[in-house]
Design a protein around this motif. Structure first.
Motif, PDB file in Angstrom:
ATOM      1  N   VAL A  99      38.819  46.128  37.544  1.00 26.27           N
ATOM      2  CA  VAL A  99      39.470  45.043  36.809  1.00 26.27           C
ATOM      3  C   VAL A  99      39.247  43.667  37.426  1.00 26.27           C
ATOM      4  N   THR A 100      38.487  43.604  38.519  1.00 24.42           N
ATOM      5  CA  THR A 100      38.234  42.313  39.153  1.00 24.42           C
ATOM      6  C   THR A 100      36.774  42.210  39.571  1.00 24.42           C
ATOM      7  N   ARG A 101      36.282  41.001  39.599  1.00 28.31           N
ATOM      8  CA  ARG A 101      34.937  40.754  40.142  1.00 28.31           C
ATOM      9  C   ARG A 101      34.997  40.493  41.644  1.00 28.31           C
ATOM     10  N   ASP A 102      36.214  40.274  42.150  1.00 27.11           N
ATOM     11  CA  ASP A 102      36.405  40.045  43.578  1.00 27.11           C
ATOM     12  C   ASP A 102      36.251  41.355  44.340  1.00 27.11           C
ATOM     13  N   ALA A 108      37.418  43.979  52.659  1.00 28.53           N
ATOM     14  CA  ALA A 108      37.919  42.748  52.047  1.00 28.53           C
ATOM     15  C   ALA A 108      39.436  42.751  51.880  1.00 28.53           C
ATOM     16  N   LEU A 109      40.017  43.937  51.742  1.00 21.41           N
ATOM     17  CA  LEU A 109      41.463  44.056  51.571  1.00 21.41           C
ATOM     18  C   LEU A 109      41.958  45.258  52.376  1.00 21.41           C
ATOM     19  N   PRO A 110      42.054  45.076  53.708  1.00 23.96           N
ATOM     20  CA  PRO A 110      42.485  46.177  54.573  1.00 23.96           C
ATOM     21  C   PRO A 110      43.965  46.530  54.373  1.00 23.96           C
ATOM     22  N   PHE A 111      44.346  47.671  54.922  1.00 18.60           N
ATOM     23  CA  PHE A 111      45.718  48.149  54.860  1.00 18.60           C
ATOM     24  C   PHE A 111      46.676  47.097  55.416  1.00 18.60           C
ATOM     25  N   TYR A 112      47.796  46.903  54.744  1.00 14.44           N
ATOM     26  CA  TYR A 112      48.822  45.930  55.084  1.00 14.44           C
ATOM     27  C   TYR A 112      48.278  44.505  55.144  1.00 14.44           C
ATOM     28  N   ALA A 114      47.085  41.117  52.350  1.00  9.33           N
ATOM     29  CA  ALA A 114      47.225  40.560  51.009  1.00  9.33           C
ATOM     30  C   ALA A 114      46.164  39.493  50.801  1.00  9.33           C
ATOM     31  N   ARG A 115      45.688  39.404  49.552  1.00  9.20           N
ATOM     32  CA  ARG A 115      44.769  38.318  49.204  1.00  9.20           C
ATOM     33  C   ARG A 115      44.800  38.112  47.703  1.00  9.20           C
ATOM     34  N   GLU A 116      44.388  36.925  47.297  1.00 10.21           N
ATOM     35  CA  GLU A 116      44.338  36.627  45.867  1.00 10.21           C
ATOM     36  C   GLU A 116      43.084  37.221  45.250  1.00 10.21           C
ATOM     37  N   ILE A 119      42.271  38.924  37.864  1.00  8.45           N
ATOM     38  CA  ILE A 119      42.259  40.057  36.942  1.00  8.45           C
ATOM     39  C   ILE A 119      42.497  39.499  35.551  1.00  8.45           C
ATOM     40  N   ALA A 120      41.582  39.770  34.620  1.00  9.13           N
ATOM     41  CA  ALA A 120      41.705  39.297  33.239  1.00  9.13           C
ATOM     42  C   ALA A 120      41.906  37.786  33.201  1.00  9.13           C
ATOM     43  N   GLY A 121      41.237  37.073  34.091  1.00  8.97           N
ATOM     44  CA  GLY A 121      41.335  35.620  34.141  1.00  8.97           C
ATOM     45  C   GLY A 121      42.608  35.099  34.782  1.00  8.97           C
ATOM     46  N   VAL A 122      43.387  35.968  35.399  1.00  9.44           N
ATOM     47  CA  VAL A 122      44.666  35.603  36.001  1.00  9.44           C
ATOM     48  C   VAL A 122      44.581  35.796  37.510  1.00  9.44           C
TER      49      VAL A 122
END
Length: 169
Positions: A99-102, A108-112, A114-116, A119-122
Motif C-alpha cells: 500500500v506504499t511506495r516507501d 527502513a522500519l525496524p522494531f519499535y 516509527a516513520r512517516e 498510503i493512498a496519497g495520505v
C-alpha cells in the motif's frame, strides 16, 4: 522538559532518538503500576503517549501531578487528532509494502521504530510494534483520511488472505 518528566515517571528509558517507540508503565513512588503506555518520540521534546481509552483523563492528570516546580511541559489530550489502524501477523509487512511506495522493509522500519509513509496519497505515521508475538504495525492517521487508508488496506489485504478480527470485526 517532556523528556525529563517521562524518564522520571516511566519504567523504561524514554529519552531515545526521535522515531523511537517505547513500551512501558508509569509507576508511582512505591513502584506500583499507574498506567500501561506506549510512548513515541516524535521530535525534539515532542512525544506521543498512548494509553487505554478509558484512562486518558486519569493518566493525563497523573502526569500533571508528576510535574516538578519549574518544569515546562505542554500536556494535552490529542485523542481526536488521529485514528489508529493496527494489523499483525506473518503477512503484515507484505500488506504494508503493497500500500506504499516507501520502503517498509526491516532496515527502513525496524522494531519499535516509527516513520512517516504515504498510503493512498495520505501521510501516516507507521509504528512497528506488536503485542501478539507476530510482526505488526500501527498506523496513525488524521480522522478525515482514516477511511481512505482503511479501504486501501482492505483491498490490498484480500489477495493476501488477510481477515478482519477484533472488536469491530
Amino acid at each position: 522538559d517532556a523528556a525529563a518528566l517521562l524518564e522520571r515517571t516511566c519504567a523504561n528509558r524514554v529519552d531515545r532518538p526521535a522515531g523511537s517507540v517505547v513500551y512501558g508503565q508509569f509507576l508511582d513512588d512505591r513502584g506500583g503500576i499507574v498506567a500501561d503506555v506506549t510512548i513515541t518520540h516524535l521530535a525534539e521534546e515532542r512525544f506521543r503517549v498512548v494509553t487505554g481509552a478509558g484512562t486518558v483523563s486519569s493518566d493525563l492528570g497523573w502526569l500533571r501531578q508528576s510535574l516538578r516546580d519549574g518544569e515546562r511541559v505542554d500536556l494535552r489530550d490529542s485523542s481526536d487528532e488521529s485514528c489508529v489502524i493496527g494489523f499483525w501477523g506473518p503477512r503484515a509487512r507484505a500488506l504494508l509494502q503493497n500500500v506504499t511506495r516507501d520502503d517498509a522493509g526491516d532496515g527502513a522500519l525496524p522494531f519499535y521504530q516509527a516513520r512517516e509513509l504515504a498510503i493512498a496519497g495520505v501521510r501516516v505515521l507507521a509504528q512497528r510494534l506488536t503485542y501478539v508475538g507476530e510482526l505488526g504495525y500501527e498506523l496513525y492517521v488524521a480522522p478525515e483520511d482514516a477511511v481512505q487508508v482503511w479501504d486501501r488496506l482492505v483491498a490490498a489485504g484480500a489477495p493476501l488472505g488477510i481477515a478482519h478480527v477484533g472488536y469491530r470485526a
